[in-house]
Design a protein around this motif. Structure first.
Motif, PDB file in Angstrom:
ATOM      1  N   ASN A  31       0.801  -1.223   0.000  1.00  0.00           N
ATOM      2  CA  ASN A  31       0.000   0.000   0.000  1.00  0.00           C
ATOM      3  C   ASN A  31       0.838   1.279   0.000  1.00  0.00           C
ATOM      4  OD1 ASN A  31      -2.158   1.818   0.322  1.00  0.00           O
ATOM      5  ND2 ASN A  31      -1.990   1.709   2.547  1.00  0.00           N
ATOM      6  N   ARG A  32       0.565   2.152  -0.977  1.00  0.00           N
ATOM      7  CA  ARG A  32       1.153   3.493  -1.022  1.00  0.00           C
ATOM      8  C   ARG A  32       0.066   4.531  -1.292  1.00  0.00           C
ATOM      9  NH1 ARG A  32       4.377   0.331   0.353  1.00  0.00           N
ATOM     10  NH2 ARG A  32       6.605   0.213  -0.149  1.00  0.00           N
ATOM     11  N   THR A  33      -1.171   4.184  -1.043  1.00  0.00           N
ATOM     12  CA  THR A  33      -2.264   5.113  -1.331  1.00  0.00           C
ATOM     13  C   THR A  33      -2.200   6.322  -0.408  1.00  0.00           C
ATOM     14  OG1 THR A  33      -3.750   3.910   0.152  1.00  0.00           O
ATOM     15  CG2 THR A  33      -3.779   3.296  -2.178  1.00  0.00           C
ATOM     16  N   ALA A  34      -2.703   7.450  -0.922  1.00  0.00           N
ATOM     17  CA  ALA A  34      -2.679   8.692  -0.150  1.00  0.00           C
ATOM     18  C   ALA A  34      -4.075   9.213   0.145  1.00  0.00           C
ATOM     19  CB  ALA A  34      -1.886   9.757  -0.911  1.00  0.00           C
ATOM     20  N   THR A  35      -5.101   8.566  -0.404  1.00  0.00           N
ATOM     21  CA  THR A  35      -6.482   8.970  -0.124  1.00  0.00           C
ATOM     22  C   THR A  35      -7.226   7.802   0.516  1.00  0.00           C
ATOM     23  OG1 THR A  35      -7.377   8.240  -2.269  1.00  0.00           O
ATOM     24  CG2 THR A  35      -6.459  10.474  -2.165  1.00  0.00           C
ATOM     25  N   LYS A  36      -8.232   8.139   1.300  1.00  0.00           N
ATOM     26  CA  LYS A  36      -9.057   7.100   1.940  1.00  0.00           C
ATOM     27  C   LYS A  36      -9.723   6.226   0.877  1.00  0.00           C
ATOM     28  CE  LYS A  36     -12.997   6.692   5.151  1.00  0.00           C
ATOM     29  NZ  LYS A  36     -14.041   6.227   4.212  1.00  0.00           N
ATOM     30  N   GLU A  37     -10.213   6.879  -0.171  1.00  0.00           N
ATOM     31  CA  GLU A  37     -10.891   6.140  -1.232  1.00  0.00           C
ATOM     32  C   GLU A  37      -9.916   5.269  -2.014  1.00  0.00           C
ATOM     33  OE1 GLU A  37     -13.202   9.459   0.159  1.00  0.00           O
ATOM     34  OE2 GLU A  37     -11.169   9.393  -0.646  1.00  0.00           O
ATOM     35  N   GLY A  38      -8.679   5.737  -2.170  1.00  0.00           N
ATOM     36  CA  GLY A  38      -7.665   4.932  -2.840  1.00  0.00           C
ATOM     37  C   GLY A  38      -7.319   3.686  -2.045  1.00  0.00           C
ATOM     38  N   ALA A  39      -7.230   3.848  -0.721  1.00  0.00           N
ATOM     39  CA  ALA A  39      -6.951   2.694   0.150  1.00  0.00           C
ATOM     40  C   ALA A  39      -8.078   1.675   0.055  1.00  0.00           C
ATOM     41  CB  ALA A  39      -6.772   3.169   1.591  1.00  0.00           C
ATOM     42  N   GLU A  40      -9.311   2.151   0.033  1.00  0.00           N
ATOM     43  CA  GLU A  40     -10.462   1.258  -0.094  1.00  0.00           C
ATOM     44  C   GLU A  40     -10.452   0.551  -1.446  1.00  0.00           C
ATOM     45  OE1 GLU A  40     -13.667   3.960   0.535  1.00  0.00           O
ATOM     46  OE2 GLU A  40     -13.489   3.922   2.731  1.00  0.00           O
ATOM     47  N   LYS A  41     -10.093   1.280  -2.488  1.00  0.00           N
ATOM     48  CA  LYS A  41     -10.046   0.691  -3.828  1.00  0.00           C
ATOM     49  C   LYS A  41      -8.951  -0.379  -3.914  1.00  0.00           C
ATOM     50  CE  LYS A  41     -12.045   1.467  -7.026  1.00  0.00           C
ATOM     51  NZ  LYS A  41     -13.168   0.759  -7.701  1.00  0.00           N
ATOM     52  N   LEU A  42      -7.799  -0.128  -3.296  1.00  0.00           N
ATOM     53  CA  LEU A  42      -6.721  -1.112  -3.301  1.00  0.00           C
ATOM     54  C   LEU A  42      -7.156  -2.384  -2.574  1.00  0.00           C
ATOM     55  CD1 LEU A  42      -3.799  -1.869  -3.969  1.00  0.00           C
ATOM     56  CD2 LEU A  42      -3.113  -0.811  -1.801  1.00  0.00           C
ATOM     57  N   ALA A  43      -7.800  -2.228  -1.423  1.00  0.00           N
ATOM     58  CA  ALA A  43      -8.295  -3.391  -0.678  1.00  0.00           C
ATOM     59  C   ALA A  43      -9.337  -4.148  -1.499  1.00  0.00           C
ATOM     60  CB  ALA A  43      -8.887  -2.942   0.650  1.00  0.00           C
ATOM     61  N   GLU A  44     -10.183  -3.398  -2.182  1.00  0.00           N
ATOM     62  CA  GLU A  44     -11.199  -4.013  -3.039  1.00  0.00           C
ATOM     63  C   GLU A  44     -10.556  -4.837  -4.144  1.00  0.00           C
ATOM     64  OE1 GLU A  44     -14.037  -2.274  -6.503  1.00  0.00           O
ATOM     65  OE2 GLU A  44     -14.176  -1.218  -4.583  1.00  0.00           O
ATOM     66  N   LYS A  45      -9.490  -4.323  -4.736  1.00  0.00           N
ATOM     67  CA  LYS A  45      -8.784  -5.051  -5.784  1.00  0.00           C
ATOM     68  C   LYS A  45      -8.187  -6.350  -5.231  1.00  0.00           C
ATOM     69  CE  LYS A  45      -7.404  -1.145  -8.715  1.00  0.00           C
ATOM     70  NZ  LYS A  45      -7.966  -1.675  -9.984  1.00  0.00           N
ATOM     71  N   LEU A  46      -7.573  -6.256  -4.050  1.00  0.00           N
ATOM     72  CA  LEU A  46      -6.944  -7.434  -3.456  1.00  0.00           C
ATOM     73  C   LEU A  46      -7.970  -8.527  -3.147  1.00  0.00           C
ATOM     74  CD1 LEU A  46      -4.422  -5.670  -1.065  1.00  0.00           C
ATOM     75  CD2 LEU A  46      -3.803  -7.238  -2.908  1.00  0.00           C
ATOM     76  N   LYS A  47      -9.194  -8.123  -2.835  1.00  0.00           N
ATOM     77  CA  LYS A  47     -10.228  -9.089  -2.443  1.00  0.00           C
ATOM     78  C   LYS A  47     -11.163  -9.463  -3.584  1.00  0.00           C
ATOM     79  CE  LYS A  47     -11.782  -6.636   1.097  1.00  0.00           C
ATOM     80  NZ  LYS A  47     -12.548  -6.289   2.335  1.00  0.00           N
ATOM     81  N   SER A  48     -10.971  -8.854  -4.751  1.00  0.00           N
ATOM     82  CA  SER A  48     -11.979  -8.977  -5.806  1.00  0.00           C
ATOM     83  C   SER A  48     -12.089 -10.374  -6.415  1.00  0.00           C
ATOM     84  CB  SER A  48     -11.680  -7.964  -6.915  1.00  0.00           C
ATOM     85  OG  SER A  48     -10.488  -8.319  -7.595  1.00  0.00           O
ATOM     86  N   ASN A  49     -10.975 -11.106  -6.512  1.00  0.00           N
ATOM     87  CA  ASN A  49     -10.974 -12.435  -7.137  1.00  0.00           C
ATOM     88  C   ASN A  49     -11.381 -12.362  -8.611  1.00  0.00           C
ATOM     89  OD1 ASN A  49     -10.123 -15.015  -6.577  1.00  0.00           O
ATOM     90  ND2 ASN A  49     -12.044 -15.707  -5.666  1.00  0.00           N
ATOM     91  N   HIS A  50     -11.110 -11.226  -9.258  1.00  0.00           N
ATOM     92  CA  HIS A  50     -11.438 -11.078 -10.675  1.00  0.00           C
ATOM     93  C   HIS A  50     -10.289 -11.583 -11.541  1.00  0.00           C
ATOM     94  CE1 HIS A  50     -14.429  -7.583  -9.715  1.00  0.00           C
ATOM     95  NE2 HIS A  50     -14.896  -8.762  -9.395  1.00  0.00           N
TER      96      HIS A  50
END
Length: 600
Positions: free
Chosen positions: A135-154
Motif C-alpha cells: 500500500n502506497r495510497t494517499a487517499t481514503k478512497e484509494g486505500a479502499e479501492k486497493l483493498a477491493e482489488k486485493l479481495k476482488s478475485n477477478h
C-alpha cells in the motif's frame, strides 16, 4: 527502460528535493519580511494622513490589496514547501521499504473479512501483511479501492492490468508527485459525502442574481468616487451600505446553510483539482490508463480547471466568515449572493462529473501502489497468460515477503483439474508454500509481477481454508466453523472454477474420523468437474495424515508431494524444497525430546 535502481532513484530524489526545499525556505523568510515591511508602511501612511479620511481610506485600500497579494504569494510558497517535504518523506519511506521496513504504512485491519474467499488465510491484511507491504495510497478512497482489488478475485483483462502497471511503474516521478499532492491536503470529508451533498442540494438563488451583484458593485464604485469628489457625504455612503445589507439579508439563512455544506467540500476540491491536473498532463499509452483519462474529461475545458474554479468559488464564499470583511463586501458588493449564484451554476453544470472524478482518482491512487511494487521489484516476473493445460508453471517461485537472502525458491507445475496432496514435518514449509501459491494467484490476477524467474498462468479464481477459529459470540465450535467453511467451498465450486487450497482439514475431530472425512472430501473435489459443465477446479491439500496419500492410487488427477526434514548430527534440518512422493520423516517426537519436554 529504467536506468537507475530503485535505491539510487530514491537517493537522488531526496537530494534534489532537499536542495529545492532549502531555496523555498529562504524565499519564505524574505516573503515574511516583505509583509512586515508593508504593514509598517501602511501604519506610517495612516499616521501621516491621519485627519484626511479620503487619503486614509486610500492607504488602507491600496495597502490591503498589496497585502492580500503577498499573502497569496506566501501561501503558494508554503504549499511548495509542504509538497517538497512530503516528497522527501515519501522517498525516505521507500528507502526503508526496500529493506522490508514497512511499519510507516497502514496495516489495513479494517478490510479484514472472516468469510472472504482467501484474505484471512494468506495474511492479506494486518501487521506485516501483503497490504502493508504493497500500500502506497494517499487517499481514503484509494486505500479502499486497493483493498477491493486485493479481495476482488477477478480474473478478467489481466494483460490490460499488466500494461497499466508496467507503464505507471516507469513513471516513478509522476507517481510521487500524484501521491505528494494527495497527501498534503487531506480532507476529513469523504468523496461519497461530497457527491451526496451535490446531488441533494436545493437551489435557491434566482436568475436575476447573475447581473444584480455586478450592477450593484459598479454603483458602489460610483458611490466611492462621488465621496472622494465631495459630491456626496458619509451619510449617503452609509445609506447605500444599509441597502446592500438589506438585499443580502433576504437570503442570509439559505446562504448560511449553503456555506455550512460547502465547508465540507472545499478541501476536497482543493485537493482533487491538483490530482486531476496530474492525470490530465500525462500522456498514457495503455488502454486502461487512457480510459481513466477519458473518464474525467469535460467539454471545452480541463477538468482540473473546472474543479479549481469551484474550489476558488468556495474559498471566496468563505471570506464572509471574517465579520468586518463580510459586513463590507456584502454591503457594497452583494458578495454572498454573487458567490452563491456562481456556486449553484457550477453545480448545475458539473456536479454530475464529480463522481467520475473521484472514482478515477481512487483508481489511480490504487494503481500507483501496484506500480510502485513493480518498480521496487525489477527482478520479478509478469505472468505469461496462457490457455494451456497448466494452471501454473513457475520457476524459482517464492513468497514476496520472505527475505530473498534466506528464502528457498521452488519450481512448481500444476495442470488444470489436478490436486496435489502435500505432506511433511512440522516447520518443513508446507503452510508457507500454500501461502506462496495463494498470493501468487492473487498477484497475477491483479496484474502484478510475481516473485519468480518464470510464471506461466491460466487465470483462475482462488478459494482457501487454512485458518479456522471458533466463535464464542456465536456459540460456535471450531469443528462447526470448519464445516461451514468447507460447505462454503463446495457451494462456490458449483458456480465457477477455483484453485482450492486447504491446510489440514477436519482438525476438529478424532484421527479416524478425520482421515475418512478428509478422503471423502478430497474425492468430492476431484469429482466436482465430472458433475459440472465447467472445466473443473484445481487445488492443493496439505496434511500430516499420510493415509490421504492413498487417494493418488484411485485418481489420476491426484499427485503426492512432500517437504522433507532430516536429523543430521542431532539437529533438525529443512531444505524447504517441494519433492515428488510422500513424506517419511516427521519431527514432533524429536522436538519434544530435543526441547526436553519429554524424556528419551
Amino acid at each position: 527502460m529504467m536506468t537507475q535502481t530503485p535505491y539510487t532513484f530514491y537517493i537522488s530524489q531526496v537530494e534534489g528535493f532537499q536542495k529545492q526545499l532549502n531555496s523555498i525556505k529562504q524565499k519564505l523568510f524574505a516573503s515574511s519580511m516583505l509583509r512586515l515591511g508593508l504593514f509598517l508602511l501602511m501604519c506610517y501612511g495612516i499616521y501621516y494622513f491621519f485627519g484626511d479620511a479620503r487619503w486614509v481610506i486610500g492607504v488602507i485600500l491600496l495597502g490591503s490589496a498589496l497585502f492580500l497579494y503577498l499573502i497569496s504569494r506566501h501561501s503558494d510558497l508554503s504549499f511548495q514547501k509542504n509538497l517538497l517535504q512530503e516528497l522527501i518523506s515519501l522517498n525516505r519511506k521507500e528507502l526503508k521499504a526496500l529493506k522490508r521496513a514497512v511499519t510507516d504504512f497502514p496495516e489495513g485491519n479494517e478490510f479484514k473479512e472472516d468469510m472472504h474467499y482467501y484474505s484471512q488465510d494468506i495474511d492479506l491484511f494486518g501487521k506485516g501483511s501483503f497490504y502493508q507491504y504493497l500500500n502506497r495510497t494517499a487517499t481514503k478512497e484509494g486505500a479502499e479501492k486497493l483493498a477491493e482489488k486485493l479481495k476482488s478475485n477477478h480474473i478478467d483483462n489481466i494483460l490490460q492490468k499488466q500494461k497499466a502497471v508496467k507503464e505507471l511503474s516507469e513513471k516513478a516521478a509522476w507517481r510521487q508527485d500524484f501521491t505528494a499532492y494527495a497527501s498534503i491536503s487531506k480532507s476529513e470529508t469523504s468523496t461519497a459525502e461530497v457527491v451526496q451533498l451535490l446531488k441533494t442540494h436545493s437551489y435557491f438563488i434566482p436568475q436575476m442574481m447573475r447581473l444584480l451583484p455586478i450592477v450593484f458593485s459598479l454603483l458602489s464604485m460610483a458611490v466611492f468616487v462621488a465621496l472622494f469628489l465631495d459630491i456626496i457625504g458619509f451619510k449617503q455612503v452609509l445609506l447605500w451600505l444599509l441597502i446592500g445589507l438589506g438585499i443580502s439579508g433576504v437570503y442570509l439563512k439559505k446562504v448560511n446553510d449553503l456555506s455550512a455544506k460547502m465547508d465540507k467540500t472545499q478541501e476536497v476540491f482543493q485537493q482533487y483539482h491538483y490530482l486531476l491536473m496530474q492525470i490530465e498532463k500525462t500522456n498514457f499509452a495503455s488502454s486502461k490508463l487512457k480510459s481513466l483519462q477519458h473518464q474525467i474529461a469535460v467539454e471545452n475545458e480541463k477538468a482540473s480547471l473546472v474543479a479549481q474554479k469551484f474550489s476558488k468559488k468556495l474559498n471566496a464564499l468563505d471570506q464572509r466568515k471574517n465579520m468586518l470583511l463580510g459586513f463590507i463586501i456584502n454591503g457594497f458588493l452583494l458578495w454572498d449572493l454573487n458567490q452563491s449564484y456562481q456556486i449553484e451554476q457550477w453545480m448545475k453544470t458539473y456536479a454530475h462529473k464529480a463522481e467520475d472524478w473521484f472514482a478515477v482518482i481512487a483508481e489511480m491512487d490504487a494503481l500507483n501502489s501496484l506500480a510502485n511494487f513493480s518498480f521496487n521489484h525489477p527482478n520479478y516476473t509478469f505472468p505469461e497468460i496462457t490457455k494451456g493445460k497448466n494452471v501454473i508453471e513457475a520457476r524459482d517461485f517464492v513468497h514476496p515477503l520472505l527475505d530473498p537472502a534466506k528464502a528457498v525458491t521452488n519450481n512448481f507445475n500444476i495442470e488444470n483439474q489436478q490436486f496435489f496432496i502435500i505432506t511433511g514435518a512440522n516447520m518443513a514449509g508446507k503452510s508457507t508454500f500454500l501461502r506462496t501459491v495463494s498470493l501468487g494467484i492473487v498477484m497475477a490476477n491483479l496484474g502484478l509481477p510475481v516473485c519468480a524467474s518464470g510464471f506461466a498462468y491460466s487465470p483462475i479464481k482462488l478459494i482457501t481454508s487454512m485458518r479456522t477459529s471458533d466463535s464464542l459470540t456465536d456459540d460456535e465450535s471450531y469443528f462447526f466453523s470448519e464445516l461451514k467453511r468447507l460447505k462454503f467451498i463446495v457451494d462456490k465450486i458449483q458456480e465457477d472454477n477455483y484453485f482450492i487450497i486447504l491446510d489440514e482439514i477436519l482438525k476438529g475431530t478424532n484421527s479416524t474420523d478425520k482421515a475418512l472425512g478428509s478422503k471423502k472430501f478430497i474425492e468430492k473435489l476431484v469429482a466436482s468437474h465430472h458433475a459440472s459443465r465447467q472445466a473443473g477446479s484445481t487445488g492443493i491439500i496439505a496434511t500430516h495424515d499420510l493415509s490421504l496419500c492413498e487417494v493418488e492410487k484411485d485418481h489420476d488427477e491426484v499427485k503426492n508431494y512432500y517437504f522433507d526434514a532430516e536429523i543430521i548430527n542431532d539437529e533438525l534440518h529443512f531444505d524447504y524444497t517441494l519433492k515428488n512422493g510422500i513424506a517419511q520423516n516427521m519431527n514432533a517426537s524429536f522436538l519434544l525430546r530435543k526441547m526436553k519436554i519429554v524424556d528419551d
